[in-house]
Scaffold this active site. Structure first.
Site, short mmCIF file in Angstrom:
data_model
loop_
_atom_site.label_atom_id
_atom_site.label_comp_id
_atom_site.label_asym_id
_atom_site.label_seq_id
_atom_site.Cartn_x
_atom_site.Cartn_y
_atom_site.Cartn_z
N CYS A 201 1.00 -1.07 -0.05
CA CYS A 201 -0.22 0.10 -0.14
C CYS A 201 0.91 1.23 0.02
O CYS A 201 1.81 1.43 0.86
CB CYS A 201 -0.71 0.11 1.17
N CYS A 220 -5.06 -0.28 6.05
CA CYS A 220 -5.68 1.17 6.53
C CYS A 220 -6.94 1.55 5.68
O CYS A 220 -7.26 2.74 5.68
CB CYS A 220 -4.48 2.12 5.82
N ASP A 338 21.37 0.48 -15.96
CA ASP A 338 20.97 -0.53 -15.02
C ASP A 338 20.37 -1.56 -16.00
O ASP A 338 19.07 -1.17 -16.26
CB ASP A 338 20.48 -0.06 -13.61
#
Length: 412
Positions: A201, A220, A338
């Site tokens: 979340c 939540c 990367d």
């Protein structure tokens, strides 16, 4: 109304003129479009130029990790039904490129602007947009963009209290969290194929529950908002429940999702869905993406995929096996240096396709394909790969600078 008064000071006019001259010189020297260097020069001469250029326009900003160039193009086509449009159609999406694009649109009513995710808050501050479209957030350029939640937080803080109408994808929890600070949000159910950046979340860090197409945080209570627009198969559902058919020349589910968000944006400016969607049919290719080109007497379809979410969507629209596939990956500055993201892509989806690997980082990609048990051949360049491909249309999938290299080679 744009064009009725001249908002530019003498200094701003000088900056625009100088920027255009530098851009023209850059083009003449064969160094690309010149839009970025021209914009940089103009902003040096007048740091407030972007704000000045935007002040007579109804501005739409489009930001996302995937699909922003295409969606910008679709929105621009739709809004042309209501007046002239200026747009950074070639994807120069940082302040210099945006400034350069707006400087070329003196008679425009609308400014439809693609914005790099990291610059959204600043460009929104400068341009006072009427509408902001937020499509998705996923990992991309790991060495420079940090992680997705930081970008979402940047958006959330930058858009807090914004007067813009925010058109946001309710299927991406990071986008929902970022947009929720805005007082005026239109939610679009555009879907989310790639979910690996949204298992925790963004609000509290709890584990996200994902029953079916829904999502919510069990800890939540942060949850998917109810959409007023939705992509449903080949149709866009508007807030009245009417279904409008999507007819695109661009392939794939992701582009239907882009069209759904674009229709919602167009409606903010009074362009009805039927008119908006009909105009979107005009778009055949976007900065070379999806183009089918002839090269060495073969048909090549050029597909751009810059990060794991983009590769996943691209795999869903290529021709079925045994269509040959050429993969090209670079890791230059504009790609992100990367390449560890290659391990996040599910290359087993290419099983049954003859695969040919090129690009600066072909060996990195070869190792990844080896682990995924794919049959492939490493080639020196595009010419060699095409010569080795069995019959059939060739799908060529490349990341950002590799894609530019391919376009140059095929003369596109």
């Amino acid at each position: 109304m744009a064009g009725n008064s001249d908002p530019l000071t003498p200094r701003a006019k000088l900056a625009v003129t100088a920027g255009k001259a530098v851009a023209a010189a850059s083009r003449a020297a064969g160094r690309g479009s010149g839009s970025v260097i021209g914009g940089r020069v103009a902003l040096k001469l007048d740091p407030d130029l972007l704000a000045r250029l935007a002040q007579n326009l109804d501005v739409v900003l489009v930001s996302a990790t995937n699909g922003k160039t295409t969606t910008t193009r679709l929105i621009a086509e739709a809004l042309r039904a209501a007046g002239p449009v200026v747009s950074n159609a070639l994807g120069a999406n940082m302040p210099a490129g945006i400034t350069s694009a707006l400087a070329g649109g003196s008679d425009a009513k609308f400014g439809v602007i693609e914005v790099d995710e990291k610059y959204l808050a600043g460009v929104a501050r400068d341009t006072s947009p009427k509408c902001i479209a937020l499509l998705n957030l996923s990992r991309d350029q790991l060495d420079r963009a940090a992680e997705t939640r930081m970008l979402a937080e940047n958006w959330r803080e930058g858009l807090a209290g914004s007067k813009a109408v925010v058109v946001a994808n309710c299927d991406d929890p990071l986008v929902v969290w970022a947009a929720s600070s805005s007082p005026n949000v239109i939610w679009v159910a555009a879907g989310q194929m790639w979910k690996d950046d949204a298992w925790s979340c963004p609000s509290c860090g709890g584990v996200m529950q994902r029953p079916g197409d829904d999502w919510f945080c069990g800890e939540c209570g942060f949850r998917r908002p109810t959409p007023t627009w939705a992509l449903s198969g080949d149709h866009v559902l508007d807030p009245h429940g009417s279904a409008w058919p999507i007819h695109l020349q661009l392939p794939g589910r992701a582009n239907k999702a882009n069209a759904a968000s674009s229709a919602a944006v167009a409606a903010v400016f009074g362009v009805p869905p039927q008119v908006a969607l009909e105009r979107m049919y005009q778009v055949q290719a976007v900065a070379g993406r999806y183009d089918v080109v002839q090269f060495q007497n073969r048909d090549l379809r050029l597909l751009l995929a810059k990060n794991p979410a983009g590769w996943l969507e691209t795999f869903s629209l290529i021709d079925p096996p045994p269509a040959p596939v050429i993969l090209s990956v670079n890791a230059r500055g504009a790609d992100g240096t990367d390449t560890s993201w290659l391990w996040d892509v599910d290359y087993t989806r290419l099983t049954g396709h003859p695969i040919f690997v090129i690009g600066d980082r072909k060996l990195d990609l070869a190792v990844r394909l080896e682990v995924a048990n794919q049959h492939f051949q490493v080639c020196d360049n595009l010419d060699q790969a095409v010569q080795m491909c069995p019959p059939g249309r060739i799908e060529v999938i490349a990341n950002y600078t590799a894609f530019q290299d391919l376009r140059r080679r095929v003369g596109n």
